[in-house]
Design a protein around this motif. Structure first.
Motif, PDB file in Angstrom:
ATOM      1  N   GLY A  64       7.310  -6.003  -3.739  1.00  0.00           N
ATOM      2  CA  GLY A  64       7.151  -4.553  -3.831  1.00  0.00           C
ATOM      3  C   GLY A  64       6.761  -3.981  -2.472  1.00  0.00           C
ATOM      4  N   ALA A  65       6.879  -2.649  -2.362  1.00  0.00           N
ATOM      5  CA  ALA A  65       6.445  -2.000  -1.122  1.00  0.00           C
ATOM      6  C   ALA A  65       4.956  -2.248  -0.907  1.00  0.00           C
ATOM      7  CB  ALA A  65       6.713  -0.497  -1.203  1.00  0.00           C
ATOM      8  N   MET A  66       4.240  -2.413  -2.018  1.00  0.00           N
ATOM      9  CA  MET A  66       2.786  -2.556  -1.960  1.00  0.00           C
ATOM     10  C   MET A  66       2.353  -3.743  -1.104  1.00  0.00           C
ATOM     11  SD  MET A  66       0.639  -0.721  -3.445  1.00  0.00           S
ATOM     12  CE  MET A  66      -0.590  -0.519  -4.672  1.00  0.00           C
ATOM     13  N   LEU A  78       2.996  -3.037   2.524  1.00  0.00           N
ATOM     14  CA  LEU A  78       1.993  -2.106   3.073  1.00  0.00           C
ATOM     15  C   LEU A  78       0.680  -2.828   3.334  1.00  0.00           C
ATOM     16  CD1 LEU A  78       2.855   0.840   0.677  1.00  0.00           C
ATOM     17  CD2 LEU A  78       2.802   1.046   3.175  1.00  0.00           C
ATOM     18  N   TYR A 138      -1.489   8.782  -1.443  1.00  0.00           N
ATOM     19  CA  TYR A 138      -1.482   7.683  -2.428  1.00  0.00           C
ATOM     20  C   TYR A 138      -2.768   6.853  -2.296  1.00  0.00           C
ATOM     21  CZ  TYR A 138       0.470   3.594  -4.875  1.00  0.00           C
ATOM     22  OH  TYR A 138       0.706   2.553  -5.735  1.00  0.00           O
ATOM     23  N   CYS A 178       3.255   8.893   3.680  1.00  0.00           N
ATOM     24  CA  CYS A 178       4.071   8.555   2.519  1.00  0.00           C
ATOM     25  C   CYS A 178       4.973   9.768   2.289  1.00  0.00           C
ATOM     26  CB  CYS A 178       3.099   8.315   1.374  1.00  0.00           C
ATOM     27  SG  CYS A 178       3.738   8.465  -0.258  1.00  0.00           S
ATOM     28  N   ASN A 223       3.410  10.842  -3.007  1.00  0.00           N
ATOM     29  CA  ASN A 223       2.601  10.640  -4.199  1.00  0.00           C
ATOM     30  C   ASN A 223       1.182  10.985  -3.749  1.00  0.00           C
ATOM     31  OD1 ASN A 223       1.130   9.673  -6.319  1.00  0.00           O
ATOM     32  ND2 ASN A 223       1.888   7.574  -6.229  1.00  0.00           N
ATOM     33  N   ASP A 274       5.516   4.927   4.224  1.00  0.00           N
ATOM     34  CA  ASP A 274       5.779   4.463   2.857  1.00  0.00           C
ATOM     35  C   ASP A 274       6.872   5.349   2.273  1.00  0.00           C
ATOM     36  OD1 ASP A 274       5.794   4.021   0.147  1.00  0.00           O
ATOM     37  OD2 ASP A 274       3.620   4.035  -0.099  1.00  0.00           O
ATOM     38  N   ALA A 281       8.701   4.803  -0.671  1.00  0.00           N
ATOM     39  CA  ALA A 281       9.038   4.267  -2.001  1.00  0.00           C
ATOM     40  C   ALA A 281       9.913   5.228  -2.808  1.00  0.00           C
ATOM     41  CB  ALA A 281       7.759   3.939  -2.770  1.00  0.00           C
ATOM     42  N   TYR A 282       9.877   6.526  -2.456  1.00  0.00           N
ATOM     43  CA  TYR A 282      10.653   7.527  -3.217  1.00  0.00           C
ATOM     44  C   TYR A 282      11.767   8.142  -2.366  1.00  0.00           C
ATOM     45  CZ  TYR A 282       6.609   7.185  -6.294  1.00  0.00           C
ATOM     46  OH  TYR A 282       5.624   6.720  -7.121  1.00  0.00           O
ATOM     47  N   SER A 338      11.184   0.311  -1.398  1.00  0.00           N
ATOM     48  CA  SER A 338      10.981  -0.337  -2.688  1.00  0.00           C
ATOM     49  C   SER A 338      12.215  -0.272  -3.570  1.00  0.00           C
ATOM     50  CB  SER A 338       9.826   0.394  -3.384  1.00  0.00           C
ATOM     51  OG  SER A 338       9.651  -0.084  -4.680  1.00  0.00           O
ATOM     52  N   SER A 379      11.456  -0.551  -6.820  1.00  0.00           N
ATOM     53  CA  SER A 379      10.756  -0.264  -8.084  1.00  0.00           C
ATOM     54  C   SER A 379      11.225   1.006  -8.765  1.00  0.00           C
ATOM     55  CB  SER A 379       9.256  -0.129  -7.830  1.00  0.00           C
ATOM     56  OG  SER A 379       8.689  -1.379  -7.590  1.00  0.00           O
ATOM     57  N   LYS A 380      11.257   2.095  -7.992  1.00  0.00           N
ATOM     58  CA  LYS A 380      11.509   3.390  -8.602  1.00  0.00           C
ATOM     59  C   LYS A 380      13.002   3.678  -8.665  1.00  0.00           C
ATOM     60  CE  LYS A 380       7.024   3.690  -8.057  1.00  0.00           C
ATOM     61  NZ  LYS A 380       5.938   4.125  -8.868  1.00  0.00           N
ATOM     62  N   ARG A 404       8.820  -6.517  -9.008  1.00  0.00           N
ATOM     63  CA  ARG A 404       8.055  -6.690  -7.772  1.00  0.00           C
ATOM     64  C   ARG A 404       8.935  -7.079  -6.573  1.00  0.00           C
ATOM     65  NH1 ARG A 404       5.957  -3.636  -7.856  1.00  0.00           N
ATOM     66  NH2 ARG A 404       4.268  -4.129  -6.421  1.00  0.00           N
ATOM     67  N   TYR A 409       5.881  13.754  -9.313  1.00  0.00           N
ATOM     68  CA  TYR A 409       4.493  14.171  -9.497  1.00  0.00           C
ATOM     69  C   TYR A 409       4.344  15.644  -9.172  1.00  0.00           C
ATOM     70  CZ  TYR A 409       4.103   9.160  -8.898  1.00  0.00           C
ATOM     71  OH  TYR A 409       4.296   7.812  -9.010  1.00  0.00           O
TER      72      TYR A 409
HETATM   73  C1  LIG Z   1       3.752   5.976  -2.732  1.00  0.00           C
HETATM   74  C2  LIG Z   1       3.885   4.638  -3.361  1.00  0.00           C
HETATM   75  N1  LIG Z   1       3.996   3.571  -2.582  1.00  0.00           N
HETATM   76  C3  LIG Z   1       4.124   2.338  -3.102  1.00  0.00           C
HETATM   77  C4  LIG Z   1       4.115   2.139  -4.463  1.00  0.00           C
HETATM   78  C5  LIG Z   1       4.251   0.769  -4.979  1.00  0.00           C
HETATM   79  O1  LIG Z   1       5.599   0.395  -4.913  1.00  0.00           O
HETATM   80  P1  LIG Z   1       6.075  -1.073  -5.313  1.00  0.00           P
HETATM   81  O2  LIG Z   1       6.224  -1.107  -6.807  1.00  0.00           O
HETATM   82  O3  LIG Z   1       7.357  -1.236  -4.597  1.00  0.00           O
HETATM   83  O4  LIG Z   1       5.033  -2.013  -4.845  1.00  0.00           O
HETATM   84  C6  LIG Z   1       3.970   3.225  -5.333  1.00  0.00           C
HETATM   85  C7  LIG Z   1       3.914   3.039  -6.773  1.00  0.00           C
HETATM   86  O5  LIG Z   1       3.640   3.924  -7.554  1.00  0.00           O
HETATM   87  C8  LIG Z   1       3.856   4.520  -4.756  1.00  0.00           C
HETATM   88  O6  LIG Z   1       3.743   5.601  -5.527  1.00  0.00           O
END
Ligand SMILES: Cc1ncc(COP(=O)(O)O)c(C=O)c1O
Length: 411
Positions: free
Chosen positions: A112-114, A117, A138, A184, A188, A216, A218-219, A247, A249-250, A258, A344
């Motif tokens: 994941g991006a998490m 990061l 975030y 970001c 978020n 970041d 992710a979106y 990411s 994920s979204k 992940r 959001y």
């Molecule tokens: C701004 C932001 N960065 C990263 C993430 C996490 O992304 P990932 O699921 O790719 O780890 C989220 C998840 O909500 C997010 O909102």
């Protein structure tokens, strides 16, 4: 920074013998509110940012087939990721943002991006270093900086201008200890999309002062009304200072698989890979194959992936309209900036100067609607709540019917 907001929500902790770097961080309010809500029956969630759609069948089916035919799919992959996936990511970056990246040396696949990061923040932030972040922002970024023993320095966004970046505010916040800027975009928790001119001004500042920018994204696929996404990675001069985390994920509703990735200069990738090796070894191999199937269906001409993303953006765009209409109907409770990206909205509480934590808890207990208190997103988040419109339309309506009724009874 006042961190009491977290302890209000979380259970009492015993941190005896726990390293300071961990004792001082918290599980974000985003994840704590659903835990509180699990004890209350029949809640509707406008809380955690998870789209209500499943992973599309073309991705799931590719994995069913891979499981049948490849007995080694459960093995570790190469530590930086499956080479074919990295190639496909490079193609995607070039196609969507005109970004040129060497897939072998300038990117790696993360959990994941998490994880990317957390890995890069641990790699570039030393004890006492200052990291400038917009507020609100975030919440996990704040914990990641604290975990690295850095100091998050909050620079308020300009709410009245759609939560715009205050470039002059960032300049004022610079000190000799400033090491990095963390952004970001789309944002978020506000749904803001930063303007290209402001991002370019931030890039200039980073170049002048030799600061890292951690971005970041992710979106990056989720902007409304045809707004283009401007990625800092499309500024070639910034390459040695910029670390971009993205990411799957979204974009493909794959939050639990992940898988994400980081792109930056080869020398930084080499360093972050040491952390990735120590904490994760590799991203889940099976999820990397899922990501590969996703991108292969996207990098072609109007494939299943492109169609899925288009439908996802359309569905979320109409959910945005619904939530904004319902908020318009509650001017005595909230004022808000219309989101331009992500899913959001971050309304300001106009109701009796109510504290965001109190309001979120009252909405939970009295209206059975999950929201996220804004203070967890930085000091400027106080007096706001975050609402996600990832939920289905009927749930958004039901949640607002409950809030309407609650507001009627309590005013
Ligand atoms: C701004 C932001 N960065 C990263 C993430 C996490 O992304 P990932 O699921 O790719 O780890 C989220 C998840 O909500 C997010 O909102």
């Amino acid at each position: 920074m006042d961190r009491s907001v977290y302890s209000n929500v979380g259970k009492k902790e015993d941190t005896t013998g726990i390293a300071k770097r961990v004792a001082q961080i918290s599980v974000s309010a985003i994840k704590q509110m659903p835990v509180l809500a699990s004890k209350i029956e029949g809640c509707i969630s406008l809380g955690q940012g998870i789209p209500s759609f499943g992973t599309p069948s073309f991705i799931r089916e590719s994995i069913v087939a891979a499981l049948k035919h490849d007995e080694f799919i459960g093995k570790y992959s190469l530590q930086p990721g499956i080479p074919e996936l990295k190639l496909e990511i490079a193609k995607y970056l070039h196609r969507t943002n005109g970004i040129n990246v060497d897939p072998e040396r300038e990117l790696f696949v993360s959990c994941g991006a998490m994880e990317a990061l957390a890995g890069v923040i641990s790699t570039v932030v030393d004890r006492g270093d200052e990291v400038l972040i917009p507020s609100p922002n975030y919440s996990s970024h704040i914990e990641q900086i604290l975990f690295a023993e850095g100091n998050p320095v909050f620079v308020p966004l300009i709410e009245e201008e759609g939560w715009r970046l205050d470039v002059a505010g960032f300049r004022k916040a610079l000190t000799p200890k400033t090491k990095a800027i963390l952004l970001c975009n789309p944002v978020n928790p506000t749904g803001a999309v930063f303007r290209e001119e402001d991002l370019r001004a931030m890039a200039e500042m980073a170049l002048e002062r030799n600061l890292f920018i951690i971005s970041d994204e992710a979106y990056d696929f989720l902007l409304y009304d045809g707004l283009p996404h401007f990625s800092l990675a499309s500024i070639p001069e910034l390459k040695t200072l910029l670390i971009t985390c993205k990411s799957f994920s979204k974009m493909y509703c794959m939050t639990g698989w992940r898988v994400g990735y980081m792109l930056t200069a080869a020398r930084i990738v080499d360093q972050v890979l040491k952390v990735h090796d120590a904490f994760a070894i590799c991203a889940p191999t099976i999820s990397q194959y899922a990501a590969l199937a996703a991108l292969k269906a996207t990098n072609g001409k109007d494939g299943d992936g492109d169609r899925f993303i288009r439908q996802l953006v359309e569905a979320l765009s109409s959910r945005r309209d619904i939530i904004c209409d319902r908020l318009d109907g509650l001017p005595h409770l909230f004022s808000f900036q219309r989101p331009k990206g992500a899913y959001y909205v971050f309304p300001k509480i106009t109701h009796d100067n109510e504290n965001d934590m109190d309001l979120a808890l009252r909405l939970l207990h009295e209206a059975r609607v999950i929201t996220i208190p804004g203070s967890g997103f930085g000091p400027t988040g106080a007096g706001h709540i975050r609402l996600s419109f990832g939920a289905p339309e009927k749930d958004i309506h039901r949640a607002f019917d409950r809030i309407d009724e609650w507001a009627h009874l309590s005013t």
